[in-house]
Design an enzyme around this catalytic site. Structure first.
Site, PDB file in Angstrom:
ATOM      1  CB  ILE A 108      25.498  13.157 -17.464  1.00 40.72           C
ATOM      2  CG1 ILE A 108      25.893  11.629 -16.950  1.00 40.72           C
ATOM      3  CG2 ILE A 108      26.669  14.085 -17.780  1.00 40.72           C
ATOM      4  CD1 ILE A 108      27.087  11.028 -17.994  1.00 40.72           C
ATOM      5  CE1 TYR A 126      35.053   6.391 -13.107  1.00 40.60           C
ATOM      6  CE2 TYR A 126      36.788   7.010 -14.739  1.00 40.60           C
ATOM      7  CZ  TYR A 126      35.393   7.015 -14.095  1.00 40.60           C
ATOM      8  OH  TYR A 126      34.575   7.517 -15.004  1.00 40.60           O
TER       9      TYR A 126
END
Length: 307
Positions: free
Chosen positions: A30, A175
């Site tokens: 992205i 994460y």
């Protein structure tokens, strides 16, 4: 629907001519799609990544579309490399209008960086914290700082002790914790910028669960194979959709003056209660400066709030 991210974000008509943008992690996924779109909109783009060949390819594509771009290589696990990136941005630009903190990832292996900090936390949070604070006085009036977080932050609470070791390491938990730090950082940055009277906004965002982003390559098989297969499934967020979220945050007129928010689905979202904890945000801000060995930016904001 047009596959261009700028069309999906409703910003295809926004004129970015004369603006300067830095997109970290923009050689793939992205970040790459957002950098290309910003170039098409007229921005001069600083492309960042670890692969010079991939970086050169993005620069070539931006220039082929009529835009201008340069590439700067930096490993986000290396503090000196991040400092050098900030220095290069200062050299290459006379100011920044858009800073997109997009670089990061989910890493399966547990290890510590040279700072003695868990790798996932360092790359996803400490590096953008340092880059952003090193460029604070280089941000132009009305600049926007955008930090890629994730809905994965939900279910995590800030625990700064856990980032000092890799005992019982879980890539997914690390994460999630790092993405919580992203939301807390973006919100605290917004608060301190406002306190300092700076006309700069800071927001975080959830780009969607994107198979094409490449994050799954760090996970054990067969997960990467399954995720790759999802690329062809209707309804799964595409790279173009994720890039559209970045562009919405970076240049949509709908967000003029909007700061300290968590964005999702090209709108204002609500992060977890842990991500809205002001004391946790202050602790994270101070800890980050301490572990990096730098002066705490905007310390007067913490003093006034009692932090």
């Amino acid at each position: 629907m047009d596959d261009l991210p700028e069309t999906r974000a409703g910003v295809a008509g926004v004129d970015m001519d004369g603006t300067r943008a830095l997109v970290t992690g923009s050689t793939s996924g992205i970040g790459r799609a957002a950098a290309l779109a910003l170039g098409r909109l007229g921005a001069d783009v600083v492309v960042h990544g670890r692969n010079p060949d991939a970086g050169a390819a993005v620069v070539d594509e931006i220039e082929a579309s009529g835009g201008a771009a340069t590439f700067v290589e930096a490993d986000f696990a290396d503090v000196d490399a991040v400092e050098a990136l900030a220095g290069a941005v200062r050299t290459e630009t006379d100011g920044l209008d858009v800073l997109i903190n997009n670089a990061g990832g989910l890493f399966r292996k547990g290890r510590l960086t040279d700072l003695g900090v868990e790798y996932t936390f360092h790359v996803n949070h400490l590096a953008p914290y340092r880059l952003t604070t090193a460029l604070l006085d280089h941000l132009r009036p009305d600049a926007r700082v955008v930090t890629t977080a994730s809905a994965a932050h939900r279910g995590s609470s800030l625990d700064l002790e856990r980032v000092t070791h890799v005992d019982d390491h879980s890539g997914v938990r690390a994460y999630s914790h790092a993405k919580l730090a992203n939301v807390l950082f973006a919100g605290e940055l917004a608060r301190r910028l406002e306190h300092a009277g700076r006309d700069v906004t800071s927001n975080s965002l959830h780009p969607g669960a994107i198979p094409g982003s490449g994050f799954s390559r760090f996970l054990p098989e067969p997960i990467p194979r399954v995720v790759r297969a999802l690329d062809a499934v209707p309804g799964v967020t595409s790279v173009a959709d994720g890039a559209a979220e970045l562009l919405f945050a970076a240049c949509s007129p709908r967000l003029d003056g909007v700061s300290g928010r968590y964005l999702s689905g090209q709108g204002l979202g609500t992060p977890s209660s842990e991500a809205r904890d002001p004391e946790a945000a202050r602790r994270l801000w101070t800890y980050s400066a301490d572990v990096l060995g730098i002066d705490e930016p905007f310390p007067e904001a913490a003093a006034e709030s009692g932090g």
